[in-house]
Design a protein around this motif. Structure first.
Motif, PDB file in Angstrom:
ATOM      1  N   ARG A 136       2.182   2.080   2.075  1.00  0.00           N
ATOM      2  CA  ARG A 136       1.462   2.443   0.863  1.00  0.00           C
ATOM      3  C   ARG A 136       2.281   2.044  -0.358  1.00  0.00           C
ATOM      4  O   ARG A 136       3.505   2.070  -0.331  1.00  0.00           O
ATOM      5  CB  ARG A 136       1.199   3.951   0.820  1.00  0.00           C
ATOM      6  N   TYR A 157      -4.329   4.077  -3.994  1.00  0.00           N
ATOM      7  CA  TYR A 157      -4.707   4.684  -2.725  1.00  0.00           C
ATOM      8  C   TYR A 157      -5.610   3.773  -1.892  1.00  0.00           C
ATOM      9  O   TYR A 157      -5.864   4.053  -0.719  1.00  0.00           O
ATOM     10  CB  TYR A 157      -5.391   6.032  -2.980  1.00  0.00           C
ATOM     11  N   VAL A 160      -2.545  -1.326   0.375  1.00  0.00           N
ATOM     12  CA  VAL A 160      -1.322  -1.268   1.172  1.00  0.00           C
ATOM     13  C   VAL A 160      -0.583  -2.594   1.006  1.00  0.00           C
ATOM     14  O   VAL A 160      -1.186  -3.627   0.703  1.00  0.00           O
ATOM     15  CB  VAL A 160      -1.583  -1.006   2.676  1.00  0.00           C
TER      16      VAL A 160
END
Length: 238
Positions: A136, A157, A160
């Motif tokens: 993340r 969010y 990645v």
């Protein structure tokens, strides 16, 4: 069988040192040796192949003898980019591997890959046919077209960062690269990018912010600092 395919075919004109970054010496060992040692020591890795920058093949074999990397079985000439180097290695491994063997592709310039990260990539691959190391991002992300101004904030969010190792079953890996050739997909930096271009769902495995990729001279200094920290743990001051 689990085979590590180490990608060491690249050069980078922006890397301002006299040798390619995968062969830079850090504390009397080339970066690629640290990477090879991580897979040499891993109990689940049975063999290693290196897709190597042309002209450095004999040097890689010499390093393997010097540093006791006896799992290194093959050194092949790499390609001009990550996709090409991977494909060359895959075609060579197709001759000696079974369809259900796991091929763990890894950048030679990620010398701090941990045992846990390698283990998890294999585990996820056994479950889903692939296991791609990812982490993340904690930074704010913006889209830009010129590198000077931002046009859109992107939720961290939903993002990645992809790393290596990227583990694939042999049959699935071969199929992805064959489909890419047929679709005219070339010049990608890694197999994950090829898979996503083909619309394949990508299954993530464990990554780490310590899984450093050496792209710049500053990264070499970061590697040295992290290496010292591992070798010389901080003393208890209390």
């Amino acid at each position: 069988m689990n085979v590590a395919l180490i990608l060491a075919g690249g050069t980078d004109y922006r890397f301002q040192m006299s040798v390619p970054k995968q062969f830079v010496n850090v504390f009397n060992r080339p970066v690629i040796v640290y990477t090879l040692e991580a897979f040499q020591k891993h109990k689940d890795i049975d063999a290693i192949m290196v897709a190597c920058l042309d002209g450095w093949q004999e040097m890689v074999n010499a390093y393997a003898k010097q540093f006791n990397i006896d799992k290194l079985k093959w050194v092949v000439k790499g390609g001009n980019d990550g996709q090409a180097s991977a494909r060359i290695g895959i075609l060579a491994l197709k001759e000696v591997c079974q369809n259900d063997d796991v091929i763990v592709l890894h950048d030679s310039i990620r010398p701090f890959v941990s045992e846990d990260i390698i283990t998890d990539s294999i585990r996820v691959c056994r479950l889903h046919g692939m296991g791609v190391a990812a982490v993340r991002t904690m930074d704010t992300i913006m889209r830009t077209s010129d590198g000077v101004t931002g046009t859109e904030s992107i939720s961290r969010y939903s993002i990645v960062r992809i790393q290596t190792p990227q583990a694939y079953r042999m049959d699935r890996l071969f199929e992805i690269h064959q489909k890419a050739v047929e679709a005219g997909i070339v010049g990608e930096v890694d197999t994950n990018s090829v898979a996503s271009k083909l619309g394949e769902p990508v299954h993530f495995s464990k990554g780490s912010d310590l899984n450093l990729k050496i792209n710049t001279v500053e990264d070499v200094e970061m590697f040295k600092a992290l290496y010292r920290m591992r070798r010389e743990p901080m003393k208890n001051e209390f």
